[in-house]
Design an enzyme around this catalytic site. Structure first.
Site, PDB file in Angstrom:
ATOM      1  CG  HIS A 238      24.232   6.279 -18.178  1.00  0.00           C
ATOM      2  ND1 HIS A 238      24.112   7.422 -18.882  1.00  0.00           N
ATOM      3  CD2 HIS A 238      23.963   5.611 -18.332  1.00  0.00           C
ATOM      4  CE1 HIS A 238      23.022   7.506 -19.832  1.00  0.00           C
ATOM      5  NE2 HIS A 238      23.321   5.928 -20.053  1.00  0.00           N
TER       6      HIS A 238
HETATM    7  O1  RIB Z   1      19.254   4.953 -16.814  1.00  0.00           O
HETATM    8  C1  RIB Z   1      21.045   4.452 -16.677  1.00  0.00           C
HETATM    9  C2  RIB Z   1      21.018   4.256 -16.000  1.00  0.00           C
HETATM   10  O2  RIB Z   1      20.288   3.205 -15.787  1.00  0.00           O
HETATM   11  C3  RIB Z   1      22.669   3.525 -15.463  1.00  0.00           C
HETATM   12  O3  RIB Z   1      22.664   3.574 -13.980  1.00  0.00           O
HETATM   13  C4  RIB Z   1      22.557   2.597 -15.670  1.00  0.00           C
HETATM   14  O4  RIB Z   1      23.834   1.664 -15.206  1.00  0.00           O
HETATM   15  C5  RIB Z   1      21.318   1.416 -15.260  1.00  0.00           C
HETATM   16  O5  RIB Z   1      21.465   1.086 -14.204  1.00  0.00           O
END
Ligand code: RIB
Ligand code: CA
Length: 313
Positions: A238
């Site tokens: 992500h």
């Molecule tokens: O949903 C994914 C996000 O939530 C990413 O930033 C992960 O690190 C968590 O913070």
């Protein structure tokens, strides 16, 4: 160089984003600010310090911020990231310490000192929202907010409707998305196109450096949860999408949309209501990305992590 602040809740994916940013000469990382999210604040702060040290950038200050969301109770994600938040990294003890002062005040100070800083949000938006409430004038000093969060066609990853960063602090997200600051948003729709396949992790490990090994170890641990949940080879990486966008925006495509944040209904709390088809007539407040060149993304990350070499002597 582009002046940026990274607000983060490491988290293995945050950790890779931090390393890539700190290894990129195009970016002036003026500070890292930490927030409670994936794991409690003490751990996200320790993890951010570990990445600053591993990147060989001890001069970059790390400020600890908010230990809980603005209104709701803290929800963490050790079930994904492990108890440390960067399980799989296998690093030596960290020697760096957080810079004194709260990240909320540090953000206000750093932002008002310059005309144009980009704020990268990799976790819940609590720190930036609190800074905007405490000193509303800072919005004039932010040229762009680039954030990982939300989802549309992909729905949610924490509830059926909500992605983790927005779900943890929907009230902070409401402050940020109504601030009027230009926003570029990396929702689950784009991050789920960039999976940590075995071949991609192998290329990090093949770098043969402590940073490459740490990244490979973290991703090997991190993707087990999403592989089991989604039945895919690898999991979505992500947060580095935010950094990759700053370095090579052409890797991403999307469109300007109005984005509203559900912060009333418990059923859909934290949902990003993205007007992808423009049916509300509301003025767009975000550039919402929905496509990424995944191979180009991993080539960029591998190149940047490959630039980190242990400090000798
Ligand atoms: O949903 C994914 C996000 O939530 C990413 O930033 C992960 O690190 C968590 O913070
Ligand atoms: Ca994160």
């Amino acid at each position: 160089m582009r002046r940026i602040v990274i607000d983060t809740d490491p988290g293995q994916d945050d950790a890779v984003a931090l390393l890539a940013a700190l290894a990129s000469p195009e970016l002036e990382v003026v500070a890292v600010t930490t927030v409670a999210g994936n794991v409690p604040l003490s751990r996200t702060t320790a993890n951010a310090l570990a990445m600053v040290e591993l990147a060989g950038r001890p001069e970059v200050p790390v400020y600890a911020g908010c230990a809980r969301p603005m209104v709701r109770r803290l929800v963490t994600a050790e079930y994904v990231h492990g108890p440390t938040g960067i399980d799989g990294a296998d690093l030596p003890a960290v020697t760096l310490a957080a810079t004194p002062g709260n990240a909320v005040d540090a953000l206000i100070d750093l932002l008002t000192r310059s005309e144009a800083t980009t704020v990268c949000l990799l976790g819940p938006h609590t720190n930036l929202a609190m800074a905007m409430v405490k000193e509303p004038s800072i919005t004039a000093h932010i040229d762009e907010i680039v954030l990982m969060g939300g989802g549309f066609f992909e729905g949610g990853n924490t509830t059926p409707a909500a992605e983790f960063n927005i779900y943890v602090d929907p009230h902070a997200a409401q402050v940020v998305f109504t601030s009027g600051v230009p926003i570029t948003m990396m929702p689950l729709d784009v991050t789920h196109q960039a999976l940590t396949t075995d071949a991609r992790i192998a290329r990090f490990r093949a770098l043969g450096t402590p940073a490459g090994e740490a990244v490979a170890g973290m991703l090997d641990f991190y993707d087990r949860h999403d592989e089991a949940k989604y039945g895919t080879e690898g999991g979505p990486l992500h947060d580095p999408c935010v950094i990759a966008y700053l370095l090579r925006p052409e890797l991403f495509t999307g469109r300007r949309c109005h984005v509203a944040i559900e912060h009333h209904s418990e059923l859909t709390m934290g949902m990003t209501v993205i007007d992808w088809w423009g049916v509300t007539g509301n003025e767009p407040n975000a550039q919402v990305m929905n496509q990424v060149d995944a191979d180009g993304y991993y080539e960029l990350l591998t190149d940047r992590i490959g630039r980190i070499h242990p400090v000798t002597g």
